[in-house]
Design an enzyme around this catalytic site. Structure first.
Site, PDB file in Angstrom:
ATOM      1  N   HIS A  47     -27.625   1.484 -21.228  1.00  0.00           N
ATOM      2  CA  HIS A  47     -27.602  -0.127 -21.392  1.00  0.00           C
ATOM      3  C   HIS A  47     -28.832  -0.486 -20.699  1.00  0.00           C
ATOM      4  O   HIS A  47     -28.855  -0.996 -19.720  1.00  0.00           O
ATOM      5  CB  HIS A  47     -26.335  -0.649 -20.827  1.00  0.00           C
ATOM      6  CG  HIS A  47     -26.471  -2.161 -20.868  1.00  0.00           C
ATOM      7  ND1 HIS A  47     -26.667  -2.890 -21.824  1.00  0.00           N
ATOM      8  CD2 HIS A  47     -26.684  -2.890 -19.792  1.00  0.00           C
ATOM      9  CE1 HIS A  47     -26.705  -4.387 -21.555  1.00  0.00           C
ATOM     10  NE2 HIS A  47     -26.821  -4.264 -20.324  1.00  0.00           N
ATOM     11  N   ASP A  66     -24.486  -4.745 -26.378  1.00  0.00           N
ATOM     12  CA  ASP A  66     -25.616  -4.420 -27.323  1.00  0.00           C
ATOM     13  C   ASP A  66     -25.283  -4.054 -28.803  1.00  0.00           C
ATOM     14  O   ASP A  66     -25.913  -4.367 -29.918  1.00  0.00           O
ATOM     15  CB  ASP A  66     -26.280  -2.996 -26.696  1.00  0.00           C
ATOM     16  CG  ASP A  66     -26.555  -3.124 -25.351  1.00  0.00           C
ATOM     17  OD1 ASP A  66     -27.527  -3.858 -24.949  1.00  0.00           O
ATOM     18  OD2 ASP A  66     -25.813  -2.554 -24.527  1.00  0.00           O
TER      19      ASP A  66
HETATM   20  P1  NAD Z   1     -23.058 -12.806 -10.629  1.00  0.00           P
HETATM   21  O1  NAD Z   1     -24.038 -12.669  -9.609  1.00  0.00           O
HETATM   22  O2  NAD Z   1     -22.821 -14.056 -11.371  1.00  0.00           O
HETATM   23  O3  NAD Z   1     -21.705 -12.185 -10.297  1.00  0.00           O
HETATM   24  C1  NAD Z   1     -21.544 -11.191  -9.671  1.00  0.00           C
HETATM   25  C2  NAD Z   1     -20.319 -11.306  -8.741  1.00  0.00           C
HETATM   26  O4  NAD Z   1     -19.915 -10.150  -8.042  1.00  0.00           O
HETATM   27  C3  NAD Z   1     -20.682 -12.449  -7.566  1.00  0.00           C
HETATM   28  O5  NAD Z   1     -19.475 -13.248  -7.418  1.00  0.00           O
HETATM   29  C4  NAD Z   1     -20.715 -11.495  -6.407  1.00  0.00           C
HETATM   30  O6  NAD Z   1     -20.360 -12.149  -5.270  1.00  0.00           O
HETATM   31  C5  NAD Z   1     -19.715 -10.574  -6.371  1.00  0.00           C
HETATM   32  N1  NAD Z   1     -19.761  -9.150  -5.850  1.00  0.00           N
HETATM   33  C6  NAD Z   1     -21.068  -8.545  -5.243  1.00  0.00           C
HETATM   34  N2  NAD Z   1     -20.769  -7.517  -4.425  1.00  0.00           N
HETATM   35  C7  NAD Z   1     -19.609  -7.212  -4.715  1.00  0.00           C
HETATM   36  C8  NAD Z   1     -18.470  -6.465  -4.135  1.00  0.00           C
HETATM   37  N3  NAD Z   1     -19.083  -5.324  -3.444  1.00  0.00           N
HETATM   38  N4  NAD Z   1     -17.265  -6.333  -4.592  1.00  0.00           N
HETATM   39  C9  NAD Z   1     -16.785  -7.426  -5.642  1.00  0.00           C
HETATM   40  N5  NAD Z   1     -17.734  -8.312  -5.933  1.00  0.00           N
HETATM   41  C10 NAD Z   1     -18.913  -8.184  -5.717  1.00  0.00           C
HETATM   42  O7  NAD Z   1     -23.550 -11.916 -11.885  1.00  0.00           O
HETATM   43  P2  NAD Z   1     -23.050 -11.822 -13.438  1.00  0.00           P
HETATM   44  O8  NAD Z   1     -24.138 -12.521 -13.828  1.00  0.00           O
HETATM   45  O9  NAD Z   1     -21.485 -12.135 -13.523  1.00  0.00           O
HETATM   46  O10 NAD Z   1     -23.392 -10.333 -13.718  1.00  0.00           O
HETATM   47  C11 NAD Z   1     -22.618  -9.227 -13.297  1.00  0.00           C
HETATM   48  C12 NAD Z   1     -23.040  -7.936 -13.283  1.00  0.00           C
HETATM   49  O11 NAD Z   1     -22.942  -7.644 -14.924  1.00  0.00           O
HETATM   50  C13 NAD Z   1     -24.575  -7.864 -13.030  1.00  0.00           C
HETATM   51  O12 NAD Z   1     -24.760  -6.555 -12.613  1.00  0.00           O
HETATM   52  C14 NAD Z   1     -25.221  -7.802 -14.246  1.00  0.00           C
HETATM   53  O13 NAD Z   1     -26.570  -7.418 -14.687  1.00  0.00           O
HETATM   54  C15 NAD Z   1     -24.409  -7.180 -15.311  1.00  0.00           C
HETATM   55  N6  NAD Z   1     -24.195  -7.324 -16.694  1.00  0.00           N
HETATM   56  C16 NAD Z   1     -24.275  -6.025 -17.620  1.00  0.00           C
HETATM   57  C17 NAD Z   1     -24.090  -6.542 -18.948  1.00  0.00           C
HETATM   58  C18 NAD Z   1     -23.614  -5.375 -20.086  1.00  0.00           C
HETATM   59  O14 NAD Z   1     -23.877  -5.458 -20.938  1.00  0.00           O
HETATM   60  N7  NAD Z   1     -23.307  -4.056 -19.228  1.00  0.00           N
HETATM   61  C19 NAD Z   1     -24.474  -7.690 -19.260  1.00  0.00           C
HETATM   62  C20 NAD Z   1     -24.496  -8.744 -18.571  1.00  0.00           C
HETATM   63  C21 NAD Z   1     -24.619  -8.577 -17.314  1.00  0.00           C
HETATM   64  C1  LMR Z   2     -27.647  -7.945 -20.418  1.00  0.00           C
HETATM   65  O1  LMR Z   2     -27.852  -6.930 -21.453  1.00  0.00           O
HETATM   66  O2  LMR Z   2     -27.502  -9.073 -20.882  1.00  0.00           O
HETATM   67  C2  LMR Z   2     -27.774  -7.485 -19.103  1.00  0.00           C
HETATM   68  O3  LMR Z   2     -27.203  -6.382 -18.936  1.00  0.00           O
HETATM   69  C3  LMR Z   2     -29.047  -8.022 -18.488  1.00  0.00           C
HETATM   70  C4  LMR Z   2     -28.999  -7.764 -17.095  1.00  0.00           C
HETATM   71  O4  LMR Z   2     -29.950  -7.088 -16.849  1.00  0.00           O
HETATM   72  O5  LMR Z   2     -28.258  -8.456 -16.196  1.00  0.00           O
END
Ligand code: NAD
Ligand code: LMR
Length: 328
Positions: free
Chosen positions: A188, A160
């Site tokens: 977030h 962010d």
């Molecule tokens: P994704 O679904 O592509 O990958 C998530 C992975 O986690 C998958 O491979 C899944 O099998 C695995 N997983 C599920 N349960 C698990 C467990 N108990 N232990 C280990 N691995 C496990 O998702 P992504 O796009 O890589 O996003 C991951 C996370 O990050 C999501 O929660 C998303 O919302 C979050 N995110 C946060 C931010 C931020 O700025 N904080 C930004 C983008 C995404």
């Molecule tokens: C982001 O800020 O891109 C993610 O946290 C969005 C989301 O909800 O996975």
């Protein structure tokens, strides 16, 4: 003399952020170009074959800094001896889903992984939670890993922060690296408060340069707040390369320090600074030195900002209650 390798855990490593993140770590973007690493990658059995594919690609990339790869679905093996843990694993938000919808799926994962980290990680392991709801997952991890110091458990709001830098840089047509000291306050989520009141370009305040308070207090804030949702709408997947890059920025600055006169935003355990709720993971402006973050104190908070700090704080308090209700 060559440095000892640092062990870095990435959970959810077969997912899309994991796929962008592990090569960045192996190239030294997270911990420095002279720091060897051993990657520990965890995913669930359903994703084991894909995880093995990522391991094969890491071998094929022949990264000079990469001294080993552990790819496993066993949480104990994954956590053993790790110095840095980047917690990406979880259930992602899909188009049309609110972050709260994914809460119950994720807090139970973070409760169980807290115990594994507490028992098996290296002493003083630094933890960054990326998976949403990031602040509340980090809080649950902290509460269920009481022997890990609270200051070692953080969540990602650097994405962010970087988005806010990007918006200001585009608006002013200046280099993004010249924009300094924006702040992301709070959660977030769409209640986060991107604050430019202390931000500068060169020695000039951003407000003076932009000369458009209506934009800064309106569209700028909502664009940053809603950027994650906009990317999901466009890609049908949540942000990945920018999230991975921000995770590297977060850990690099935490471990190696923030440049003099510059702060960054990190979700950290709140001590009630700026009269926001204590006992939640809240994003503050922080400086880092010798591997420790410190909340920047004494910044003036005007009435507009006060309301926004309180609003996002109230959401975090509510999420904390909801998380506990999901666990009971
Ligand atoms: P994704 O679904 O592509 O990958 C998530 C992975 O986690 C998958 O491979 C899944 O099998 C695995 N997983 C599920 N349960 C698990 C467990 N108990 N232990 C280990 N691995 C496990 O998702 P992504 O796009 O890589 O996003 C991951 C996370 O990050 C999501 O929660 C998303 O919302 C979050 N995110 C946060 C931010 C931020 O700025 N904080 C930004 C983008 C995404
Ligand atoms: C982001 O800020 O891109 C993610 O946290 C969005 C989301 O909800 O996975």
């Amino acid at each position: 003399m060559a440095k000892e390798p640092v062990r870095v855990l990435v959970t959810g490593a077969a997912g899309q952020i994991g796929y962008a993140l592990v090569p960045m770590i192996a190239r030294g973007i997270m911990l420095g170009a002279d720091q060897p690493v051993i990657l520990h990658m965890l995913d669930i059995p359903f994703a084991a074959e894909a995880l093995n594919g990522v391991k094969m690609e890491l071998v094929d990339a022949a990264f000079p800094l990469l001294k080993g790869v552990v790819a496993t679905t066993d949480v104990v093996e994954a956590c053993t001896g790790v110095n840095v843990a980047v917690m990406v694993g979880g259930f992602p938000r899909k188009e049309g889903m609110e972050r709260k919808d994914v809460m119950s799926k994720n807090v139970s994962i973070y409760k169980s992984q807290a115990s594994a980290l507490e028992q098996h990680a290296a002493p003083n392991c630094k933890v960054l939670v990326v998976a949403n709801p990031a602040n509340t997952n980090a809080l649950i991890l902290k509460e269920f890993a009481p022997s890990i110091p609270a200051k070692n458990i953080t969540c990602l709001t650097r994405l962010d922060h970087n988005r806010a830098l990007g918006q200001i840089s585009e608006r002013l047509s200046v280099q993004v690296s010249d924009v300094k000291n924006v702040i992301i306050w709070g959660n977030h989520s769409s209640t986060q408060y991107p604050d430019v009141n202390h931000a500068t370009v060169g020695d000039k305040p951003v407000r003076e340069l932009v000369k458009d308070d209506e934009w800064l207090n309106g569209e700028f804030i909502t664009t940053v707040q809603q950027r994650g949702a906009a990317i999901i709408k466009a890609r049908k997947l949540s942000s990945a390369l920018s999230a991975a890059s921000a995770a590297c920025d977060h850990i690099r600055d935490w471990v190696l320090g923030t440049p003099e006169g510059t702060w960054v935003s990190m979700g950290v355990y709140s001590d009630g600074s700026y009269n926001v709720p204590a006992g939640v993971i809240y994003s503050f402006p922080v400086t880092c030195k010798n591997g420790e973050w410190t909340i920047v104190q004494g910044l003036a908070i005007d009435e507009f900002s006060r309301k926004k700090l309180d609003l996002t704080g109230a959401e975090l308090t509510e999420e904390k209650e909801l998380a506990y209700s999901c666990l009971s």
